[in-house]
Design a protein around this motif. Sequence first.
Motif, PDB file in Angstrom:
ATOM      1  N   TYR A  23       0.924  -1.582  -0.042  1.00 15.12           N
ATOM      2  CA  TYR A  23      -0.116  -0.264  -0.362  1.00 15.12           C
ATOM      3  C   TYR A  23       1.046   1.477  -0.133  1.00 15.12           C
ATOM      4  O   TYR A  23       0.614   1.920  -0.391  1.00 15.12           O
ATOM      5  N   GLU A  24       1.641   1.686   1.084  1.00 13.66           N
ATOM      6  CA  GLU A  24       3.235   2.502   1.121  1.00 13.66           C
ATOM      7  C   GLU A  24       3.176   2.610  -0.225  1.00 13.66           C
ATOM      8  O   GLU A  24       3.516   3.539  -0.872  1.00 13.66           O
ATOM      9  N   ALA A  25       3.842   1.682  -1.358  1.00 15.87           N
ATOM     10  CA  ALA A  25       4.521   1.433  -2.190  1.00 15.87           C
ATOM     11  C   ALA A  25       3.650   2.163  -3.818  1.00 15.87           C
ATOM     12  O   ALA A  25       4.088   2.864  -4.817  1.00 15.87           O
ATOM     13  N   VAL A  26       2.159   2.100  -3.203  1.00 18.43           N
ATOM     14  CA  VAL A  26       0.983   2.649  -4.259  1.00 18.43           C
ATOM     15  C   VAL A  26       0.944   3.841  -4.199  1.00 18.43           C
ATOM     16  O   VAL A  26       1.784   5.131  -4.899  1.00 18.43           O
ATOM     17  N   VAL A  27       1.082   4.275  -2.919  1.00 19.85           N
ATOM     18  CA  VAL A  27       0.209   6.074  -2.820  1.00 19.85           C
ATOM     19  C   VAL A  27       1.681   6.754  -2.696  1.00 19.85           C
ATOM     20  O   VAL A  27       1.681   7.947  -3.337  1.00 19.85           O
ATOM     21  N   SER A  28       2.803   6.377  -2.766  1.00 17.24           N
ATOM     22  CA  SER A  28       4.407   7.196  -3.193  1.00 17.24           C
ATOM     23  C   SER A  28       4.954   6.844  -4.292  1.00 17.24           C
ATOM     24  O   SER A  28       5.544   7.288  -4.221  1.00 17.24           O
ATOM     25  N   ASP A  29       3.931   6.249  -4.784  1.00 15.92           N
ATOM     26  CA  ASP A  29       4.690   6.038  -6.361  1.00 15.92           C
ATOM     27  C   ASP A  29       4.026   6.882  -7.544  1.00 15.92           C
ATOM     28  O   ASP A  29       3.691   8.049  -6.746  1.00 15.92           O
ATOM     29  N   PRO A  30       5.278   7.729  -8.091  1.00 16.73           N
ATOM     30  CA  PRO A  30       5.018   8.978  -8.338  1.00 16.73           C
ATOM     31  C   PRO A  30       4.547   9.170  -9.614  1.00 16.73           C
ATOM     32  O   PRO A  30       3.706  10.228  -9.966  1.00 16.73           O
ATOM     33  N   GLU A  31       3.812   7.898 -10.481  1.00 18.74           N
ATOM     34  CA  GLU A  31       3.107   7.741 -11.490  1.00 18.74           C
ATOM     35  C   GLU A  31       1.596   8.348 -11.017  1.00 18.74           C
ATOM     36  O   GLU A  31       0.348   8.820 -11.435  1.00 18.74           O
ATOM     37  N   VAL A  32       1.412   7.469  -8.937  1.00 16.76           N
ATOM     38  CA  VAL A  32      -0.743   7.097  -8.992  1.00 16.76           C
ATOM     39  C   VAL A  32      -0.991   8.223  -8.752  1.00 16.76           C
ATOM     40  O   VAL A  32      -2.207   8.630  -9.008  1.00 16.76           O
ATOM     41  N   PRO A  33      -0.568   8.865  -7.718  1.00 16.68           N
ATOM     42  CA  PRO A  33      -1.405  10.466  -7.059  1.00 16.68           C
ATOM     43  C   PRO A  33      -1.542  11.047  -8.808  1.00 16.68           C
ATOM     44  O   PRO A  33      -3.122  10.964  -8.875  1.00 16.68           O
ATOM     45  N   VAL A  34      -0.894  11.019  -9.695  1.00 17.75           N
ATOM     46  CA  VAL A  34      -1.114  11.566 -10.920  1.00 17.75           C
ATOM     47  C   VAL A  34      -1.745  11.393 -11.807  1.00 17.75           C
ATOM     48  O   VAL A  34      -3.111  12.278 -12.291  1.00 17.75           O
ATOM     49  N   LEU A  35      -2.369   9.504 -11.992  1.00 15.97           N
ATOM     50  CA  LEU A  35      -3.222   8.860 -12.360  1.00 15.97           C
ATOM     51  C   LEU A  35      -4.148   9.390 -11.998  1.00 15.97           C
ATOM     52  O   LEU A  35      -5.887   9.808 -12.744  1.00 15.97           O
ATOM     53  N   TRP A  36      -4.068   9.347 -10.691  1.00 16.93           N
ATOM     54  CA  TRP A  36      -5.984   9.217 -10.057  1.00 16.93           C
ATOM     55  C   TRP A  36      -5.901  11.027 -10.325  1.00 16.93           C
ATOM     56  O   TRP A  36      -7.690  11.159 -10.548  1.00 16.93           O
ATOM     57  N   GLU A  37      -5.250  11.919 -10.081  1.00 13.84           N
ATOM     58  CA  GLU A  37      -5.238  13.383  -9.785  1.00 13.84           C
ATOM     59  C   GLU A  37      -6.324  13.385 -11.782  1.00 13.84           C
ATOM     60  O   GLU A  37      -7.457  14.237 -11.445  1.00 13.84           O
ATOM     61  N   LEU A  38      -5.671  12.858 -12.834  1.00 12.39           N
ATOM     62  CA  LEU A  38      -5.825  13.351 -13.881  1.00 12.39           C
ATOM     63  C   LEU A  38      -7.260  12.562 -14.288  1.00 12.39           C
ATOM     64  O   LEU A  38      -8.187  12.646 -15.215  1.00 12.39           O
ATOM     65  N   SER A  39      -7.440  11.033 -13.834  1.00 16.02           N
ATOM     66  CA  SER A  39      -9.330  10.365 -13.823  1.00 16.02           C
ATOM     67  C   SER A  39     -10.161  11.263 -13.310  1.00 16.02           C
ATOM     68  O   SER A  39     -10.747  11.177 -14.238  1.00 16.02           O
ATOM     69  N   ASN A  40     -10.086  11.715 -12.366  1.00 17.60           N
ATOM     70  CA  ASN A  40     -11.150  12.933 -11.350  1.00 17.60           C
ATOM     71  C   ASN A  40     -11.198  13.975 -12.203  1.00 17.60           C
ATOM     72  O   ASN A  40     -12.237  14.426 -12.629  1.00 17.60           O
ATOM     73  N   ILE A  41     -10.144  14.859 -12.992  1.00 15.84           N
ATOM     74  CA  ILE A  41     -10.768  15.773 -13.959  1.00 15.84           C
ATOM     75  C   ILE A  41     -10.755  15.500 -15.186  1.00 15.84           C
ATOM     76  O   ILE A  41     -11.868  15.707 -15.861  1.00 15.84           O
ATOM     77  N   MET A  42     -10.783  13.555 -15.728  1.00 12.83           N
ATOM     78  CA  MET A  42     -11.844  13.465 -17.202  1.00 12.83           C
ATOM     79  C   MET A  42     -13.019  13.200 -16.268  1.00 12.83           C
ATOM     80  O   MET A  42     -13.858  13.914 -17.120  1.00 12.83           O
ATOM     81  N   ALA A  43     -13.828  12.493 -15.710  1.00  9.69           N
ATOM     82  CA  ALA A  43     -14.552  12.212 -14.991  1.00  9.69           C
ATOM     83  C   ALA A  43     -14.956  13.222 -14.724  1.00  9.69           C
ATOM     84  O   ALA A  43     -16.694  13.263 -15.229  1.00  9.69           O
ATOM     85  N   VAL A  44     -15.202  13.791 -13.246  1.00  6.84           N
ATOM     86  CA  VAL A  44     -16.226  14.977 -12.632  1.00  6.84           C
ATOM     87  C   VAL A  44     -15.909  16.326 -13.614  1.00  6.84           C
ATOM     88  O   VAL A  44     -16.793  17.431 -13.921  1.00  6.84           O
ATOM     89  N   LYS A  45     -14.268  16.961 -13.634  1.00 11.92           N
ATOM     90  CA  LYS A  45     -14.411  17.801 -14.253  1.00 11.92           C
ATOM     91  C   LYS A  45     -15.064  18.682 -15.888  1.00 11.92           C
ATOM     92  O   LYS A  45     -15.926  18.882 -16.471  1.00 11.92           O
ATOM     93  N   ARG A  46     -14.738  17.111 -16.627  1.00 11.80           N
ATOM     94  CA  ARG A  46     -14.760  17.083 -18.705  1.00 11.80           C
ATOM     95  C   ARG A  46     -16.157  16.310 -18.158  1.00 11.80           C
ATOM     96  O   ARG A  46     -17.084  16.782 -19.335  1.00 11.80           O
ATOM     97  N   LEU A  47     -16.618  15.517 -17.633  1.00 11.64           N
ATOM     98  CA  LEU A  47     -17.569  14.613 -18.294  1.00 11.64           C
ATOM     99  C   LEU A  47     -18.954  14.776 -17.363  1.00 11.64           C
ATOM    100  O   LEU A  47     -19.696  14.256 -17.268  1.00 11.64           O
ATOM    101  N   LYS A  48     -18.592  15.418 -16.468  1.00 11.41           N
ATOM    102  CA  LYS A  48     -19.144  15.677 -15.213  1.00 11.41           C
ATOM    103  C   LYS A  48     -19.679  14.822 -14.247  1.00 11.41           C
ATOM    104  O   LYS A  48     -21.555  14.508 -14.234  1.00 11.41           O
ATOM    105  N   TYR A  49     -19.317  13.957 -14.183  1.00 11.95           N
ATOM    106  CA  TYR A  49     -19.669  11.994 -13.600  1.00 11.95           C
ATOM    107  C   TYR A  49     -19.421  12.455 -12.134  1.00 11.95           C
ATOM    108  O   TYR A  49     -18.190  13.382 -11.443  1.00 11.95           O
ATOM    109  N   ASN A  50     -19.371  11.126 -11.532  1.00 12.42           N
ATOM    110  CA  ASN A  50     -18.661  11.305  -9.695  1.00 12.42           C
ATOM    111  C   ASN A  50     -17.407  11.175  -9.851  1.00 12.42           C
ATOM    112  O   ASN A  50     -16.744  10.558 -10.952  1.00 12.42           O
ATOM    113  N   ASP A  51     -16.597  11.177  -8.872  1.00 11.87           N
ATOM    114  CA  ASP A  51     -15.387  11.016  -8.777  1.00 11.87           C
ATOM    115  C   ASP A  51     -14.926   9.272  -8.665  1.00 11.87           C
ATOM    116  O   ASP A  51     -15.985   7.923  -8.915  1.00 11.87           O
ATOM    117  N   HIS A  52     -13.920   9.411  -9.514  1.00 15.58           N
ATOM    118  CA  HIS A  52     -13.990   8.069 -10.122  1.00 15.58           C
ATOM    119  C   HIS A  52     -11.551   8.182  -9.332  1.00 15.58           C
ATOM    120  O   HIS A  52     -10.843   7.759 -10.308  1.00 15.58           O
TER     121      HIS A  52
END
Length: 260
Positions: A23-52
């Motif tokens: 778990y600590e390796a996942v959350v500290s990985d430099p790529e994962v938080p960025v992909l989570w952030e961009l997933s929400n930008i795509m889903a919530v901000k652009r598509l106006k969907y709920n949290d992803h």
Amino acid sequence: MVTIGPGLLPELVNTSPLLRKAYEAVVSDPEVPVLWELSNIMAVKRLKYNDHGPVHAHIAAGAALSIFHLLIKKGITPSLIKDGVLNNVEHAMLVPLLAGLLHDIGNSVHRDMHERIGAVLAIPIVDRVLRHIIKDEREVLRLRQEVSHAIYCTSYDVECLTIEAGTVKVGDGLDMAEGRARVPYRLGSVSIHSVSALSIKKVEIEEGVQNPIRVNVYMTEMAGIFQVDEVLVPKIKTTPLRNLIEVHAIIGSEEVKSYP
């Protein structure tokens, strides 16, 4: 009995040093938080969907691990053990953990085919995480492919072929309390998707009577049945868990529907 929510996963990973390291390796990985952030930008901000993003990832992973733990407790053999992929149950737990946390990262590219995209995007991340905690290269590769399978199988039209993948697909569907339904709906809109989603107040997992797993879905009105009928049950039916889970829809103290 456990209540599905973002605080569940930290409790579960603290029961195992291996899961904690992963778990600590996942959350500290430099790529994962960025992909989570961009997933929400795509889903919530652009598509106006709920949290992803990260909150959903933690809820889904916590639910998946809870289901897996209960299945083991009830004597169900994990597919990775049964099929000879691994011989260590604790290592098999890494599949629901990692796939649960990473299953929606494909949304960072596009909502369309995000499960397939995510299965590929996850490969280098899972390699880094697993090599941090497992020395056997063959086992790393085996686990990596099983995590990719679990992510790919979260798609509605794909059949899960392992117990581990099934826990992730069902765990994804269990994140539906307080408007967090897994069928994307337009934020701010009034539709059967949004009304039914807001009707669900709490989801619990516990040992079942007729089946190893019992899921209790608490709702304020019958509209919440739509989420169970159209989101959760179809997911369960496309997994090896189809005969291992019973679902009960509850309004107040009254059970209004049960599955199967």
